[in-house]
Write an enzyme that holds these catalytic residues in place. Structure first.
Site, short mmCIF file in Angstrom:
data_model
loop_
_atom_site.label_atom_id
_atom_site.label_comp_id
_atom_site.label_asym_id
_atom_site.label_seq_id
_atom_site.Cartn_x
_atom_site.Cartn_y
_atom_site.Cartn_z
N LEU A 106 0.49 -1.03 0.00
CA LEU A 106 0.13 -0.03 -0.07
C LEU A 106 1.26 0.86 -0.05
O LEU A 106 0.55 1.54 -0.06
CB LEU A 106 -0.90 -0.21 0.99
CG LEU A 106 -2.07 -0.95 1.14
CD1 LEU A 106 -2.94 -1.30 2.59
CD2 LEU A 106 -2.82 -0.79 -0.35
N GLY A 107 2.36 1.11 -0.24
CA GLY A 107 3.39 2.43 0.00
C GLY A 107 3.08 2.76 -1.34
O GLY A 107 2.61 2.44 -2.56
N ARG A 141 -1.38 -2.33 7.34
CA ARG A 141 -2.57 -2.25 7.87
C ARG A 141 -3.90 -2.53 6.17
O ARG A 141 -2.93 -3.16 4.99
CB ARG A 141 -2.77 -0.86 7.13
CG ARG A 141 -1.99 -0.60 6.14
CD ARG A 141 -1.75 1.63 6.79
NE ARG A 141 -0.80 1.55 6.01
CZ ARG A 141 -1.29 2.23 4.97
NH1 ARG A 141 -2.70 2.47 4.77
NH2 ARG A 141 -0.27 2.96 4.00
N TYR A 191 18.39 6.18 6.66
CA TYR A 191 17.50 5.67 5.77
C TYR A 191 18.46 5.21 5.11
O TYR A 191 19.25 3.90 4.71
CB TYR A 191 17.38 6.77 5.60
CG TYR A 191 16.29 6.09 4.09
CD1 TYR A 191 17.27 6.61 2.61
CD2 TYR A 191 14.94 5.28 4.00
CE1 TYR A 191 16.20 6.08 1.13
CE2 TYR A 191 14.72 4.92 2.93
CZ TYR A 191 15.63 5.47 1.81
OH TYR A 191 14.65 4.97 0.62
N LYS A 203 19.92 1.49 3.47
CA LYS A 203 20.37 1.09 2.39
C LYS A 203 21.50 0.02 2.31
O LYS A 203 21.99 -0.47 1.88
CB LYS A 203 19.49 2.11 1.62
CG LYS A 203 18.15 2.82 1.45
CD LYS A 203 17.58 1.20 1.50
CE LYS A 203 15.89 2.36 1.51
NZ LYS A 203 15.65 0.89 0.65
C1 VAH Z 1 13.49 8.86 0.43
N1 VAH Z 1 12.10 8.93 -1.61
O1 VAH Z 1 12.88 10.93 -0.11
C2 VAH Z 1 12.36 8.23 -1.13
C3 VAH Z 1 13.91 8.21 -1.79
C4 VAH Z 1 15.79 8.56 -2.98
C5 VAH Z 1 14.73 9.28 -2.53
O2 VAH Z 1 14.63 7.03 -1.08
O3 VAH Z 1 13.44 9.03 1.23
#
Ligand code: VAH
Length: 316
Positions: free
Chosen positions: A8-9, A34, A139, A143
């Site tokens: 759903l993302g 959800r 993040y 990754k």
């Molecule tokens: C973000 N849309 O902004 C994602 C993506 C490269 C950006 O990883 O975190």
């Protein structure tokens, strides 16, 4: 059969529909934490799955006898920076659970990486496929660790893992949540609704971007590529364009002449954007599995405004 987490993302909500068109509705099982009133839930197989629950993911994948697992459930960059420990637990805990399921049930595996996997010490212009990756965001840490973990599951256990370092993705179906590149989606909504937008990213900040239809084709093309041709796996640089806020505003003005944009920079998301490349090099993807794109800023803007206008009028 294909099981998709995070269905759903922003990517999932369009990828599920695309995969169902290509492989047959009954062969694509959408899962998310959800339920919502949507085609993803109502038009084909749907299951509630919390990706931090290893047993749940295993049981659903086994129940449908899936041979492919597409793992999309994750927190994006801005949310991850606000809640780093939650991001580590969800992004890494979910990934290792998904990789274990792929290993045990012999599934082909896809999960996205991002231009966020690069950091301030990475060459910023035409960033190479193989280069230094010292991201300074949670993040980005997730990754890079995810890329290494996916390569490990391939080398150690023979799992056919494949990934793409996505740029900012622009779509009109499900807006992104918690990303840094989200401004490039919000601007289209605001242009149509209010004729103006206040950008939280500063003028002159270049980031790679791609229209969602090209991202969906890239996932399918990579997953169907001849494995013997792949010199890389996790994850391929892919991009369609690189622009800064002023350039997308100028393109929108060609369609909405009275559109105006000003700036109200968010220091947190600006710092994330400043740590990422200005443009990345997608040569490896083009050479190893024929990556190509259809949309540039001009054709994306035309299509995005047309499709979004229909959606906003219908929902108004
Ligand atoms: C973000 N849309 O902004 C994602 C993506 C490269 C950006 O990883 O975190």
């Amino acid at each position: 059969k294909i099981v998709v987490t995070g269905a759903l993302g922003q990517i999932g909500s369009e990828l599920v529909t695309k995969l169902r068109d290509v492989y047959g509705t009954e062969n694509v099982v959408a899962t998310d934490i959800r339920k919502t009133e949507s085609d993803v839930v109502n038009a084909g197989p749907f299951e509630i799955v919390d990706v931090t629950d290893a047993k749940a993911m295993h049981d659903i994948t086994k129940k449908y006898d899936a041979d492919t697992l597409i793992h999309l459930a994750a927190l994006l960059s801005a949310t991850a920076e606000a809640k780093p420990l939650l991001a580590w637990n969800l992004n890494m805990g979910g990934l290792v659970n998904a990789l274990e399921v792929a290993r045990e049930l012999r599934c082909q595996f896809f999960t996205p990486s991002s231009i966020g996997a690069f950091g301030p010490s990475t060459p910023k212009d035409n960033t190479p496929q193989d280069t230094i990756q010292r991201p300074t965001t949670m993040y980005g840490v997730n990754k890079v660790a995810g890329e290494l973990l996916c390569d490990y599951y391939n080398q150690k256990f023979g799992v056919d893992t494949r990934g793409l370092r996505f740029p900012g993705l622009i779509s009109y179906v499900a807006p992104p949540g918690g990303g840094t590149t989200d401004y490039a989606v919000e601007i289209y909504y605001e242009a149509l609704k209010n004729g103006r937008y206040s950008s939280y990213i500063a003028a002159g900040t270049y980031m790679d971007m791609m229209y969602m239809p090209d991202a969906l084709h890239a996932i399918i093309d990579l997953m169907e590529a001849d494995e013997s041709k792949l010199k890389h796996r996790n994850a391929f640089n892919v991009t369609a364009m690189s622009f800064e806020p002023g350039e997308i505003a100028t393109e929108i003005k060609k369609h909405i002449p009275d559109f105006t944009m000003d700036y109200n920079v968010d220091p947190i998301r600006q710092a994330i954007a400043d740590s990422w490349p200005n443009s990345i090099d997608a040569t490896a993807a083009k050479e190893e599995w024929g990556f190509k794109v259809q949309y540039d800023l001009e054709s994306m803007t035309k299509d995005m405004l047309e499709k979004l206008n229909v959606k906003l009028v219908k929902n108004s």
